[in-house]
Structure formats: structure tokens, C-alpha cells
Write a protein that holds these residues in place. Structure first.
Motif, PDB file in Angstrom:
ATOM      1  N   MET A   1       0.840  -1.175   0.000  1.00 46.38           N
ATOM      2  CA  MET A   1       0.000   0.000   0.000  1.00 46.38           C
ATOM      3  C   MET A   1       0.884   1.237   0.000  1.00 46.38           C
ATOM      4  N   GLN A   2       0.471   2.219  -0.774  1.00 49.88           N
ATOM      5  CA  GLN A   2       1.173   3.496  -0.803  1.00 49.88           C
ATOM      6  C   GLN A   2       0.196   4.605  -0.446  1.00 49.88           C
ATOM      7  N   ILE A   3       0.710   5.617   0.257  1.00 53.03           N
ATOM      8  CA  ILE A   3      -0.092   6.800   0.565  1.00 53.03           C
ATOM      9  C   ILE A   3       0.395   7.909  -0.349  1.00 53.03           C
ATOM     10  N   LEU A   4      -0.515   8.424  -1.171  1.00 51.88           N
ATOM     11  CA  LEU A   4      -0.184   9.439  -2.168  1.00 51.88           C
ATOM     12  C   LEU A   4      -1.076  10.648  -1.983  1.00 51.88           C
ATOM     13  N   ASN A   5      -0.715  11.751  -2.643  1.00 56.47           N
ATOM     14  CA  ASN A   5      -1.631  12.883  -2.689  1.00 56.47           C
ATOM     15  C   ASN A   5      -2.291  12.895  -4.062  1.00 56.47           C
ATOM     16  N   SER A   6      -3.346  13.655  -4.217  1.00 60.37           N
ATOM     17  CA  SER A   6      -4.145  13.614  -5.440  1.00 60.37           C
ATOM     18  C   SER A   6      -3.380  14.083  -6.678  1.00 60.37           C
ATOM     19  N   GLN A   7      -2.293  14.837  -6.500  1.00 61.92           N
ATOM     20  CA  GLN A   7      -1.502  15.279  -7.648  1.00 61.92           C
ATOM     21  C   GLN A   7      -0.602  14.164  -8.194  1.00 61.92           C
ATOM     22  N   GLN A   8      -0.438  13.098  -7.458  1.00 59.90           N
ATOM     23  CA  GLN A   8       0.448  12.018  -7.880  1.00 59.90           C
ATOM     24  C   GLN A   8      -0.255  10.953  -8.709  1.00 59.90           C
ATOM     25  N   VAL A   9      -1.548  11.068  -8.848  1.00 65.39           N
ATOM     26  CA  VAL A   9      -2.305  10.089  -9.630  1.00 65.39           C
ATOM     27  C   VAL A   9      -3.066  10.810 -10.729  1.00 65.39           C
ATOM     28  N   GLN A  10      -3.446  10.059 -11.752  1.00 62.02           N
ATOM     29  CA  GLN A  10      -4.183  10.621 -12.878  1.00 62.02           C
ATOM     30  C   GLN A  10      -5.600  10.064 -12.887  1.00 62.02           C
ATOM     31  N   SER A  11      -6.582  10.947 -12.803  1.00 65.35           N
ATOM     32  CA  SER A  11      -7.989  10.522 -12.872  1.00 65.35           C
ATOM     33  C   SER A  11      -8.353  10.158 -14.305  1.00 65.35           C
ATOM     34  N   ARG A  46      -7.479   8.935   9.335  1.00 67.14           N
ATOM     35  CA  ARG A  46      -6.294   8.433   8.629  1.00 67.14           C
ATOM     36  C   ARG A  46      -5.903   7.030   9.109  1.00 67.14           C
ATOM     37  N   LYS A  47      -5.835   6.815  10.407  1.00 69.55           N
ATOM     38  CA  LYS A  47      -5.436   5.510  10.932  1.00 69.55           C
ATOM     39  C   LYS A  47      -6.429   4.431  10.502  1.00 69.55           C
ATOM     40  N   ALA A  48      -7.716   4.749  10.544  1.00 66.50           N
ATOM     41  CA  ALA A  48      -8.729   3.780  10.112  1.00 66.50           C
ATOM     42  C   ALA A  48      -8.566   3.443   8.628  1.00 66.50           C
ATOM     43  N   ALA A  49      -8.215   4.441   7.829  1.00 69.97           N
ATOM     44  CA  ALA A  49      -8.010   4.215   6.394  1.00 69.97           C
ATOM     45  C   ALA A  49      -6.806   3.306   6.151  1.00 69.97           C
ATOM     46  N   VAL A  50      -5.721   3.561   6.868  1.00 69.34           N
ATOM     47  CA  VAL A  50      -4.515   2.726   6.741  1.00 69.34           C
ATOM     48  C   VAL A  50      -4.826   1.296   7.185  1.00 69.34           C
ATOM     49  N   ASP A  51      -5.505   1.157   8.313  1.00 69.10           N
ATOM     50  CA  ASP A  51      -5.873  -0.168   8.819  1.00 69.10           C
ATOM     51  C   ASP A  51      -6.763  -0.909   7.823  1.00 69.10           C
ATOM     52  N   TYR A  52      -7.710  -0.202   7.230  1.00 67.04           N
ATOM     53  CA  TYR A  52      -8.602  -0.809   6.236  1.00 67.04           C
ATOM     54  C   TYR A  52      -7.801  -1.354   5.049  1.00 67.04           C
ATOM     55  N   CYS A  53      -6.857  -0.565   4.557  1.00 63.10           N
ATOM     56  CA  CYS A  53      -6.011  -1.014   3.435  1.00 63.10           C
ATOM     57  C   CYS A  53      -5.236  -2.270   3.805  1.00 63.10           C
ATOM     58  N   HIS A  54      -4.671  -2.289   4.989  1.00 63.79           N
ATOM     59  CA  HIS A  54      -3.915  -3.463   5.445  1.00 63.79           C
ATOM     60  C   HIS A  54      -4.812  -4.697   5.522  1.00 63.79           C
ATOM     61  N   ARG A  55      -6.009  -4.523   6.080  1.00 60.68           N
ATOM     62  CA  ARG A  55      -6.938  -5.662   6.179  1.00 60.68           C
ATOM     63  C   ARG A  55      -7.336  -6.185   4.799  1.00 60.68           C
ATOM     64  N   GLN A  56      -7.600  -5.278   3.878  1.00 59.51           N
ATOM     65  CA  GLN A  56      -7.965  -5.687   2.515  1.00 59.51           C
ATOM     66  C   GLN A  56      -6.810  -6.430   1.831  1.00 59.51           C
ATOM     67  N   TYR A  57      -5.626  -5.891   2.002  1.00 61.24           N
ATOM     68  CA  TYR A  57      -4.444  -6.519   1.396  1.00 61.24           C
ATOM     69  C   TYR A  57      -4.256  -7.938   1.934  1.00 61.24           C
ATOM     70  N   LEU A  58      -4.373  -8.093   3.241  1.00 60.96           N
ATOM     71  CA  LEU A  58      -4.212  -9.415   3.853  1.00 60.96           C
ATOM     72  C   LEU A  58      -5.365 -10.351   3.472  1.00 60.96           C
ATOM     73  N   ALA A  59      -6.570  -9.824   3.406  1.00 62.24           N
ATOM     74  CA  ALA A  59      -7.731 -10.652   3.049  1.00 62.24           C
ATOM     75  C   ALA A  59      -7.596 -11.229   1.645  1.00 62.24           C
ATOM     76  N   HIS A  60      -6.939 -10.496   0.766  1.00 69.62           N
ATOM     77  CA  HIS A  60      -6.745 -10.968  -0.611  1.00 69.62           C
ATOM     78  C   HIS A  60      -5.355 -11.575  -0.809  1.00 69.62           C
ATOM     79  N   ARG A  61      -4.667 -11.814   0.312  1.00 70.87           N
ATOM     80  CA  ARG A  61      -3.350 -12.473   0.318  1.00 70.87           C
ATOM     81  C   ARG A  61      -2.340 -11.818  -0.628  1.00 70.87           C
TER      82      ARG A  61
END
Length: 146
Positions: A1-11, A46-61
Motif C-alpha cells: 500500500m502506498q499513501i499518495l496525494n491527489s496530484q500524484q495520480v491521474q484521474s 487516517r489511521k482507520a483508512a490505513v488499517d482498512y487497506c492493510h486488512r484488505q491486502y491481507l484478506a486478498h493475500r
């Protein structure tokens, strides 16, 4: 997981295969990979968002990548979707398959081998016009990308 700002991605607008049908949705592109939005969190979560990403990543191995994008009002969790493509861009292999050229050639040969009814030439003409339009659109898109 990476934490980025909106300028670092392209919509962008994405099209993805959803159980055999195509679905259009908003997405982002990061490092030539397509991501779809799956969850929103407020700035103070923010912490809940980071935790959610970690849980999703682990859930999908680890089979799916996740991005956490920080925006003015909070955080958006984006999940990589390997079936997604930028809408409007052609993929040569898929377009050729969609044309079904082999079937079209078989039909041409069959029509040449038998007497034509009044509807057959019209049907063939419509198929050829459709195939020609698709090939022209593909060529124009490929030229724009160069």
C-alpha cells in the motif's frame, strides 16, 4: 500500500469486465496500473483508512494492490483492477477478436458459393461497414497515441 496525494495520480474513466458485461466507472492510473475506488474516509480517520487497506491486502493475500490517496476532505482507498482499461482506448488484440474476421470471411465465401437472397447482400454490406468503421476508429486511435 502506498499513501499518495491527489496530484500524484491521474484521474480517468475506466471500463472493466464485470462477469461478462462491461461496466464504466471513474478510476485512477498510477504507474500504468488501473485502480477503482472502494472506500472513503474523513481527514481525521487516517489511521482507520490505513488499517482498512492493510486488512484488505491481507484478506486478498497480496493479490491486489491498494493506494490510499489523501485529498482535501479525507482519504480515498483505491484497489487495483487488472481487468480495467482506460475507456476509449483500443487494445489491438481485443478489437480484432471483436471484429470476428474469420466469421466474416466464412460468410463471404458462403455467399459466393450460393444464390443470394435479397437480404443477404444487405446483411453482408452492414457487417463490412461495421468492420470497416471499427478498423478506421482503431487506426485513428493508434495514430493519436503515437
Amino acid at each position: 500500500m502506498q499513501i499518495l496525494n491527489s496530484q500524484q495520480v491521474q484521474s480517468c474513466h475506466l471500463v472493466r469486465n464485470n462477469s461478462g458485461s462491461y461496466e464504466y466507472c471513474g478510476g485512477i492510473v498510477f504507474q500504468n496500473r488501473m485502480f477503482i475506488q472502494i472506500q472513503l474516509f474523513l481527514t481525521n480517520e487516517r489511521k482507520a483508512a490505513v488499517d482498512y487497506c492493510h486488512r484488505q491486502y491481507l484478506a486478498h493475500r497480496g493479490a491486489r494492490s491498494y493506494l490510499l490517496v489523501e485529498e482535501k476532505l479525507g482519504f480515498t482507498v483505491w484497489q487495483e483492477d487488472k481487468s480495467a482499461r482506460v475507456a476509449g482506448k483500443y487494445e489491438l488484440g481485443n478489437t480484432i477478436q471483436e471484429l470476428n474476421l474469420e466469421s466474416l470471411l466464412t460468410e463471404i465465401e458462403t455467399i459466393g458459393d450460393r444464390n443470394l437472397s435479397a437480404a443477404s447482400p444487405d446483411h453482408l454490406r452492414q457487417n463490412l461497414q461495421s468492420a470497416l468503421k471499427t478498423v478506421i476508429d482503431l487506426g485513428q486511435e493508434l495514430m493519436r497515441e503515437q
